[in-house]
Design a protein around this motif. Structure first.
Motif, PDB file in Angstrom:
ATOM      1  N   LEU A  11       0.827  -1.209   0.000  1.00  0.00           N
ATOM      2  CA  LEU A  11       0.000   0.000   0.000  1.00  0.00           C
ATOM      3  C   LEU A  11       0.856   1.252   0.000  1.00  0.00           C
ATOM      4  N   ARG A  12       2.025   1.193   0.660  1.00  0.00           N
ATOM      5  CA  ARG A  12       2.925   2.347   0.644  1.00  0.00           C
ATOM      6  C   ARG A  12       3.397   2.627  -0.775  1.00  0.00           C
ATOM      7  N   ALA A  13       3.709   1.596  -1.537  1.00  0.00           N
ATOM      8  CA  ALA A  13       4.117   1.777  -2.926  1.00  0.00           C
ATOM      9  C   ALA A  13       2.963   2.337  -3.760  1.00  0.00           C
ATOM     10  N   PHE A  14       1.766   1.835  -3.499  1.00  0.00           N
ATOM     11  CA  PHE A  14       0.592   2.299  -4.234  1.00  0.00           C
ATOM     12  C   PHE A  14       0.359   3.792  -3.996  1.00  0.00           C
ATOM     13  N   VAL A  15       0.373   4.219  -2.742  1.00  0.00           N
ATOM     14  CA  VAL A  15       0.111   5.620  -2.411  1.00  0.00           C
ATOM     15  C   VAL A  15       1.263   6.504  -2.883  1.00  0.00           C
ATOM     16  N   ASP A  16       2.491   6.022  -2.730  1.00  0.00           N
ATOM     17  CA  ASP A  16       3.639   6.785  -3.238  1.00  0.00           C
ATOM     18  C   ASP A  16       3.480   7.082  -4.725  1.00  0.00           C
ATOM     19  N   GLU A  17       2.987   6.104  -5.461  1.00  0.00           N
ATOM     20  CA  GLU A  17       2.836   6.291  -6.905  1.00  0.00           C
ATOM     21  C   GLU A  17       1.717   7.275  -7.230  1.00  0.00           C
ATOM     22  N   LEU A  18       0.648   7.256  -6.455  1.00  0.00           N
ATOM     23  CA  LEU A  18      -0.415   8.245  -6.654  1.00  0.00           C
ATOM     24  C   LEU A  18       0.123   9.663  -6.484  1.00  0.00           C
ATOM     25  N   VAL A  19       0.957   9.845  -5.471  1.00  0.00           N
ATOM     26  CA  VAL A  19       1.545  11.166  -5.236  1.00  0.00           C
ATOM     27  C   VAL A  19       2.474  11.548  -6.377  1.00  0.00           C
ATOM     28  N   ARG A  20       3.278  10.595  -6.852  1.00  0.00           N
ATOM     29  CA  ARG A  20       4.180  10.887  -7.976  1.00  0.00           C
ATOM     30  C   ARG A  20       3.391  11.313  -9.218  1.00  0.00           C
ATOM     31  N   CYS A  21       2.220  10.727  -9.395  1.00  0.00           N
ATOM     32  CA  CYS A  21       1.396  11.084 -10.554  1.00  0.00           C
ATOM     33  C   CYS A  21       0.794  12.476 -10.418  1.00  0.00           C
ATOM     34  N   GLY A  22       0.657  12.963  -9.191  1.00  0.00           N
ATOM     35  CA  GLY A  22       0.120  14.306  -9.011  1.00  0.00           C
ATOM     36  C   GLY A  22      -0.972  14.431  -7.975  1.00  0.00           C
ATOM     37  N   MET A  23      -1.382  13.338  -7.330  1.00  0.00           N
ATOM     38  CA  MET A  23      -2.448  13.430  -6.339  1.00  0.00           C
ATOM     39  C   MET A  23      -1.975  14.223  -5.128  1.00  0.00           C
ATOM     40  N   ARG A  24      -2.871  15.086  -4.625  1.00  0.00           N
ATOM     41  CA  ARG A  24      -2.530  15.933  -3.487  1.00  0.00           C
ATOM     42  C   ARG A  24      -3.531  15.831  -2.337  1.00  0.00           C
ATOM     43  N   LEU A 146       5.493  -5.296  -5.952  1.00  0.00           N
ATOM     44  CA  LEU A 146       5.607  -3.861  -5.691  1.00  0.00           C
ATOM     45  C   LEU A 146       5.560  -3.074  -7.001  1.00  0.00           C
ATOM     46  N   ARG A 147       6.234  -3.583  -8.019  1.00  0.00           N
ATOM     47  CA  ARG A 147       6.177  -2.896  -9.314  1.00  0.00           C
ATOM     48  C   ARG A 147       4.764  -2.961  -9.892  1.00  0.00           C
ATOM     49  N   TRP A 148       4.079  -4.093  -9.673  1.00  0.00           N
ATOM     50  CA  TRP A 148       2.703  -4.207 -10.156  1.00  0.00           C
ATOM     51  C   TRP A 148       1.789  -3.200  -9.452  1.00  0.00           C
ATOM     52  N   MET A 149       1.992  -3.031  -8.144  1.00  0.00           N
ATOM     53  CA  MET A 149       1.179  -2.062  -7.411  1.00  0.00           C
ATOM     54  C   MET A 149       1.432  -0.642  -7.915  1.00  0.00           C
ATOM     55  N   ARG A 150       2.663  -0.342  -8.239  1.00  0.00           N
ATOM     56  CA  ARG A 150       2.971   0.990  -8.771  1.00  0.00           C
ATOM     57  C   ARG A 150       2.311   1.187 -10.134  1.00  0.00           C
ATOM     58  N   THR A 151       2.386   0.180 -10.965  1.00  0.00           N
ATOM     59  CA  THR A 151       1.732   0.269 -12.275  1.00  0.00           C
ATOM     60  C   THR A 151       0.226   0.425 -12.117  1.00  0.00           C
ATOM     61  N   LEU A 152      -0.348  -0.325 -11.176  1.00  0.00           N
ATOM     62  CA  LEU A 152      -1.785  -0.243 -10.924  1.00  0.00           C
ATOM     63  C   LEU A 152      -2.182   1.163 -10.498  1.00  0.00           C
ATOM     64  N   ALA A 153      -1.408   1.763  -9.601  1.00  0.00           N
ATOM     65  CA  ALA A 153      -1.718   3.119  -9.137  1.00  0.00           C
ATOM     66  C   ALA A 153      -1.681   4.106 -10.293  1.00  0.00           C
ATOM     67  N   CYS A 154      -0.658   3.998 -11.135  1.00  0.00           N
ATOM     68  CA  CYS A 154      -0.555   4.904 -12.288  1.00  0.00           C
ATOM     69  C   CYS A 154      -1.722   4.714 -13.235  1.00  0.00           C
ATOM     70  N   ARG A 155      -2.047   3.462 -13.515  1.00  0.00           N
ATOM     71  CA  ARG A 155      -3.148   3.220 -14.448  1.00  0.00           C
ATOM     72  C   ARG A 155      -4.465   3.763 -13.901  1.00  0.00           C
ATOM     73  N   ALA A 156      -4.693   3.566 -12.603  1.00  0.00           N
ATOM     74  CA  ALA A 156      -5.925   4.081 -11.999  1.00  0.00           C
ATOM     75  C   ALA A 156      -5.976   5.603 -12.083  1.00  0.00           C
ATOM     76  N   TYR A 157      -4.857   6.244 -11.768  1.00  0.00           N
ATOM     77  CA  TYR A 157      -4.809   7.716 -11.782  1.00  0.00           C
ATOM     78  C   TYR A 157      -5.057   8.251 -13.185  1.00  0.00           C
ATOM     79  N   TRP A 158      -4.332   7.720 -14.174  1.00  0.00           N
ATOM     80  CA  TRP A 158      -4.478   8.243 -15.540  1.00  0.00           C
ATOM     81  C   TRP A 158      -5.837   7.877 -16.125  1.00  0.00           C
ATOM     82  N   THR A 159      -6.372   6.714 -15.767  1.00  0.00           N
ATOM     83  CA  THR A 159      -7.687   6.343 -16.279  1.00  0.00           C
ATOM     84  C   THR A 159      -8.760   7.290 -15.763  1.00  0.00           C
TER      85      THR A 159
END
Length: 593
Positions: A11-24, A146-159
């Motif tokens: 979950l830490r990787a997932f949330v970290d990736e959301l922030v990297r994408c731009g979530m605030r 962990l890489r899959w969770m990061r990809t999932l977070a990015c895909r969810a954000y951009w979708t």
């Protein structure tokens, strides 16, 4: 590592990736099963994480924040009916094109459909209201996962953002233990080296506009002699207002702009088209040969009726890079994937040869309508149209006005003036409901730099009164202008209010108008808001001036009106405007859809 540590690493990787994408911004609500999601979001220092007691309030708060910022906002909840509480916000996000990430906790598969507590079927819970659904699953925190969770977070954000923005639902089945008490694990979780260097998202896929289709638009505009731009709700942070105003001034086209579009400005803007189009003669005599539509359909029923009444030989062109279908009357001739501000700016340097006096006729009628309206309102005590008009004048340019559906948004459209620097106007008009209006306004307050004012009726405030908790719990400031007319004022304009069968035993009042009987002064005290009654327009001005000072707390400015008197006042306004058009008054319907 324990299973709980694996969960938190993923979950830490997932949330970290959301922030990297731009979530605030993220929102939480309490629960046991959602503890890993809540704790991970709350411990992420780069996020503003807002706590809510009620999941429905959390969903609409997130909606308001996403609407105001244009960025996806995450909202998490526990399993069971808590997740179902997010459905109204998901529907509004779909209809209004607002990006949301709905993160629901769930029981793992072995606890489903066998009598375990707080376990319902959460798979595709929101149906077609969301753009994408994922059952996340449970995994070990291996580098691959962990890489899959990061990809999932990015895909969810951009979708959530790309194409037509909307909600994405991720369902997280979480096994116990849901927390860890091992302080060494809490403070020294293994390092995660799977993130991209430099803080970049793991997968970059920002939304892009559709391919340019301006050749068709230029051909249509060049041939038009009596063009008009109709601008509906467009809550994005773009220069559409300036571009539309500049083009219409250069082309000599009237600009019929709903305040929710941000474009009611400039010398070509016509503020009182709603009142003018109540008149049959004006309705029939001001027919364009081209309509360019941007944003959603405006709130105004007379304007939508006018557009639907145009003949098949009048092209109506929608500019929408997301391809949303805003055409209930089936009259659009073209839907072009063009970003509206850029498209109109590109046309300004070569405007069409418009018929002489086309714009002047609209502007003259608008000025006469303004005089007629002012003449009616000037002799009245404080009333709902006057409050809408005053807010259009009093609010500073940097403010945001959040408007409730039903009568408040209609009065804003009818009585809001033309301004060179209008404040931003937001409203949950995707599905047109009153659900979560207070919470959405607080969400906007969390995302906006300037003051936020909510214009709302008594029924809508009662419907989401729990949202007032955000004032003290989240230390957010919102100024609420409450129009209290003792029930749902919109219904008094509809045939149901006059139907004989609804008058038996006063069925209409009890079951349709539904006055709440709430003492709003006590409600303000209960939720820790300041309270002030405004019984005159000067008192309203003074109350707003006090409420909008930086040091003031959240406040309710209470305006008492009368439903029956409000209907009569609107009728006098329409009659006065009709007389300026030199025709008998009309009783064109103003029913809600």
């Amino acid at each position: 590592m324990t299973p709980a540590t694996d969960t938190y690493l993923l979950l830490r990787a997932f949330v970290d990736e959301l922030v990297r994408c731009g979530m605030r911004v993220a929102c939480t609500s309490p629960g046991s099963r959602c503890a890993p999601l809540v704790l991970t979001l709350a411990r992420e220092q780069r996020l503003d994480c807002y706590s809510h007691v009620d999941e429905r309030c959390a969903g609409f708060f997130a909606l308001g924040a996403a609407k105001a910022s244009g960025l996806p906002v995450a909202v998490t909840c526990t399993s069971g009916t808590a997740a179902a509480e997010l459905l109204p916000a998901a529907i509004e996000a779909h209809e209004a094109r607002v990006p949301l990430l709905l993160l629901s906790a769930d029981r793992p598969p072995e606890l489903r459909d066998n009598g375990a507590g707080q376990a319902i079927d959460q798979l595709k819970l929101f149906g077609s209201a969301v753009k994408w659904f994922v059952e996340v699953g449970t995994h070990d925190a291996s580098p691959e996962r962990l890489r899959w969770m990061r990809t999932l977070a990015c895909r969810a954000y951009w979708t959530a953002l790309e194409g037509r923005p909307g909600a994405v639902h991720l369902n997280f089945p979480l096994r116990e233990p849901l927390v860890t008490n091992d302080r060494s694990e809490i403070g020294q979780q293994p390092a995660d080296e799977t993130g991209r260097p430099g803080g970049r998202p793991y997968v970059c896929r920002p939304p892009v506009s559709a391919a340019a289709e301006d050749t068709r638009l230029r051909e249509l505009v060049a041939a038009a002699k009596r063009g008009v731009i109709v601008a509906g709700r467009y809550e994005r942070d773009t220069p559409l207002g300036q571009a539309a105003a500049a083009f219409c001034e250069a082309a000599g086209w009237p600009l019929l702009a709903d305040p929710l579009s941000g474009t009611r400005r400039g010398a070509a803007a016509v503020a009182h088209y709603d009142a003018l189009l109540h008149d049959e003669a004006f309705f029939a005599s001001h027919r364009p040969d081209l309509v360019v539509r941007v944003g959603d359909l405006p709130v105004s029923k007379p304007l939508r009726t006018w557009l639907a009444d145009l003949d098949d030989h009048t092209p109506q062109v929608a500019l929408d890079p997301e391809g949303a279908w805003q055409d209930p009357a089936s009259v659009l001739s073209d839907s072009l994937a063009l970003e509206p501000a850029a498209a109109l700016a590109g046309l300004t340097s070569s405007p069409p040869a418009t018929e002489i006096d086309w714009l002047a006729g609209w502007r003259a009628a608008d000025e006469q309508a303004a005089e007629a309206i002012n003449g009616v309102l000037a002799g009245e005590e404080i009333n709902e149209p006057a409050v809408a008009a005053e807010l259009g004048v009093l609010l500073p340019a940097e403010a945001t006005l959040f408007v409730a559906s039903s009568m408040p948004v209609r009065d804003i459209e009818t009585f809001w003036p033309v301004r060179e620097d209008p404040p931003r106007v937001l409203c949950n008009r995707g599905a047109n409901g009153i659900d979560g209006t207070v919470s959405s306004a607080f969400g906007a307050a969390a995302a906006c730099a300037g003051s936020v004012v909510l214009l709302i009726g008594d029924v809508a405030l009662a419907h989401d009164i729990g949202g007032l908790l955000a004032a003290k719990r989240l230390e957010l400031k919102l100024t609420i202008v409450l129009l209290d007319n003792g029930g749902g004022g919109i219904f008094d304009f509809l045939p149901v209010s006059r139907a004989a069968m609804a008058q038996e035993s006063d069925i209409y009042t009890r079951h349709v108008a539904t006055p709440t009987g709430i003492d709003f002064a006590k409600a303000a005290e209960l939720y820790g808001l300041a309270y002030e009654r405004a019984e005159t327009i000067p008192a309203l001005r003074a109350a707003l001036e006090r409420a909008l000072t930086p040091q003031a707390d959240s406040a309710i400015v209470h305006v008492k009106t009368d439903r029956a008197a409000n209907v009569k006042l609107h009728s006098r306004v329409w009659s006065a405007v009709s007389r300026t058009c030199s025709t008998p008054p009309t009783t064109r319907a103003s029913e809600d859809e």
